[in-house]
Every structure is written in C-alpha cells, then in structure tokens.
Design a protein around this motif. Structure first.
Motif, mmCIF file in Angstrom:
data_model
loop_
_atom_site.group_PDB
_atom_site.id
_atom_site.type_symbol
_atom_site.label_atom_id
_atom_site.label_comp_id
_atom_site.label_asym_id
_atom_site.label_seq_id
_atom_site.Cartn_x
_atom_site.Cartn_y
_atom_site.Cartn_z
ATOM 1 N N THR A 22 0.818 -1.212 0.000
ATOM 2 C CA THR A 22 0.000 0.000 0.000
ATOM 3 C C THR A 22 0.852 1.263 0.000
ATOM 4 N N VAL A 23 1.909 1.277 0.806
ATOM 5 C CA VAL A 23 2.690 2.517 0.945
ATOM 6 C C VAL A 23 3.877 2.600 -0.014
ATOM 7 N N GLN A 24 4.302 1.492 -0.607
ATOM 8 C CA GLN A 24 5.437 1.516 -1.543
ATOM 9 C C GLN A 24 5.245 2.545 -2.665
ATOM 10 N N PRO A 25 4.075 2.612 -3.314
ATOM 11 C CA PRO A 25 3.903 3.630 -4.358
ATOM 12 C C PRO A 25 4.055 5.058 -3.826
ATOM 13 N N LEU A 26 3.656 5.299 -2.588
ATOM 14 C CA LEU A 26 3.809 6.627 -2.003
ATOM 15 C C LEU A 26 5.286 6.945 -1.771
ATOM 16 N N THR B 274 7.777 5.656 -3.453
ATOM 17 C CA THR B 274 8.352 5.850 -4.785
ATOM 18 C C THR B 274 8.057 7.257 -5.301
ATOM 19 N N LEU B 275 6.829 7.728 -5.109
ATOM 20 C CA LEU B 275 6.469 9.090 -5.517
ATOM 21 C C LEU B 275 7.254 10.119 -4.707
ATOM 22 N N LEU B 276 7.391 9.895 -3.406
ATOM 23 C CA LEU B 276 8.198 10.797 -2.571
ATOM 24 C C LEU B 276 9.614 10.906 -3.118
ATOM 25 N N ARG B 277 10.216 9.767 -3.448
ATOM 26 C CA ARG B 277 11.566 9.768 -3.998
ATOM 27 C C ARG B 277 11.637 10.616 -5.272
ATOM 28 N N GLN B 278 10.732 10.359 -6.203
ATOM 29 C CA GLN B 278 10.744 11.079 -7.480
ATOM 30 C C GLN B 278 10.586 12.586 -7.278
ATOM 31 N N VAL C 35 -0.823 3.820 5.965
ATOM 32 C CA VAL C 35 -1.810 3.269 5.039
ATOM 33 C C VAL C 35 -2.939 4.250 4.744
ATOM 34 N N TYR C 36 -3.161 5.214 5.599
ATOM 35 C CA TYR C 36 -4.229 6.180 5.375
ATOM 36 C C TYR C 36 -3.769 7.381 4.543
ATOM 37 N N ASN C 37 -2.471 7.487 4.247
ATOM 38 C CA ASN C 37 -1.990 8.594 3.427
ATOM 39 C C ASN C 37 -2.316 8.357 1.956
ATOM 40 N N THR C 38 -2.394 9.465 1.216
ATOM 41 C CA THR C 38 -2.786 9.427 -0.188
ATOM 42 C C THR C 38 -1.736 10.125 -1.040
ATOM 43 N N VAL C 39 -1.902 10.009 -2.347
ATOM 44 C CA VAL C 39 -1.042 10.731 -3.278
ATOM 45 C C VAL C 39 -1.152 12.227 -3.019
ATOM 46 N N GLU C 40 -2.343 12.703 -2.714
ATOM 47 C CA GLU C 40 -2.533 14.122 -2.423
ATOM 48 C C GLU C 40 -1.723 14.537 -1.191
ATOM 49 N N ASP C 41 -1.648 13.673 -0.183
ATOM 50 C CA ASP C 41 -0.832 13.962 0.999
ATOM 51 C C ASP C 41 0.641 14.103 0.618
ATOM 52 N N VAL C 42 1.104 13.237 -0.262
ATOM 53 C CA VAL C 42 2.498 13.320 -0.729
ATOM 54 C C VAL C 42 2.722 14.639 -1.448
ATOM 55 N N GLU C 43 1.784 15.041 -2.287
ATOM 56 C CA GLU C 43 1.929 16.298 -3.029
ATOM 57 C C GLU C 43 1.947 17.504 -2.086
#
Length: 161
Positions: free
Chosen positions: A60-64, A66-70, A135-143
């Motif tokens: 669940t969190v791996q994609p987040l 990965t996005l954080l890294r990028q 697990v409750y974080n979203t792509v929007e949270d990363v942004e």
C-alpha cells in the motif's frame, strides 16, 4: 534532554551501537524492568500490525514512497538509492550548500520545524528527514508534503522553485 525534533548527537566514527553484552541475565533486561503499562500497549500494537499484514502495508505505501523519492529528486534533494517499502530519508541536495555535518543537521532540523508548522510530522535525524507514509496517506498527501518542503527549500536557496 532531547525532544522528538532533535536527534541526540553521537560519535560518527563509532560504527553503530555497542554489541558487547553485559554479564548474567541483566543483558536481556533492555536497560530496566518491563513497564506494566507499556507491555499491553505493545502487544495491542503488534497484534494490529499482524492483522493489517505487513506485506499488505508495504504494498500500500510503496507507491507513495516511490512518488516521494521522485518528487524530492525533482526538488534537487538527496534521497538514498535503496529504501524500505515504507520509509525514506530526505536530506539536503548539492544546491543546499551544506558543507559539513553541522550544516546538514541544521538544515534537517529547520526543514522538520517548517513541516511541523504546516502540521506535517516527520522525524529529524542527524542527516535526513525520516518520512514514513501510513496506510491512510494518499497521493494528495504526498503532493502537499512536497509542496511545503519545496517552499522551505526555495526559501533556503533564495529562489522560487
């Protein structure tokens, strides 16, 4: 006494924690007697983690992460090549003019304080911000994290990103 925003300094020349055991059974006491209040809390927390299933949490969190890294690399920040699926370190990049360890530590502390003022909570370690999505974080949270961190970086670099 250190707060949650400050890492207690340690001798960087010493590799890791001491590995020598003390004599007798005291080597297994963790530095004191078990706390009767914490033990049930620990058991409950570990039970919850097992119910969530660590592999599912990681997926669940791996994609987040990965996005954080990028996104942090796009800001010119340092991130390690390899991370766990659930956590990443973010530190100053080459453009952040941190010539020595005290400068890096100061940058990390200031970045954590800036994020905290915006209700984004990370751990400030000696060399990096420790960022661990849940697990409750979203792509929007990363942004939002990247935008707020980008504001800090731009302010420190004296230019708008």
């Amino acid at each position: 006494m250190a707060s949650a925003d400050v890492e207690v300094p340690f001798d960087m020349a010493v590799p890791g924690y001491p590995t020598e055991l003390t004599a007798a059974a005291s080597r297994a006491d963790g530095g004191g007697r078990p706390n009767p209040i914490l033990l049930p809390m620990i058991e409950n927390g570990l039970s919850w983690v097992l119910r969530l299933q660590p592999a599912r949490v990681a997926a669940t969190v791996q994609p987040l992460v990965t996005l954080l890294r990028q996104r942090c690399e796009e800001l010119g920040l340092w991130v390690p090549r390899a991370t766990g699926p659930h956590i990443i370190g973010v530190g100053p990049g080459q453009r952040d003019a941190c010539p020595d360890q005290p400068a890096v530590t100061a940058w990390v502390a200031a970045a954590a304080a800036h994020l905290k003022r915006h209700k984004i909570y990370v751990s400030a370690k000696v060399k990096v911000l420790r960022v661990a999505p849940h697990v409750y974080n979203t792509v929007e949270d990363v942004e939002v994290f990247v935008r707020v961190l980008g504001e800090f970086v731009a302010g420190r670099r004296g230019a708008k990103l």
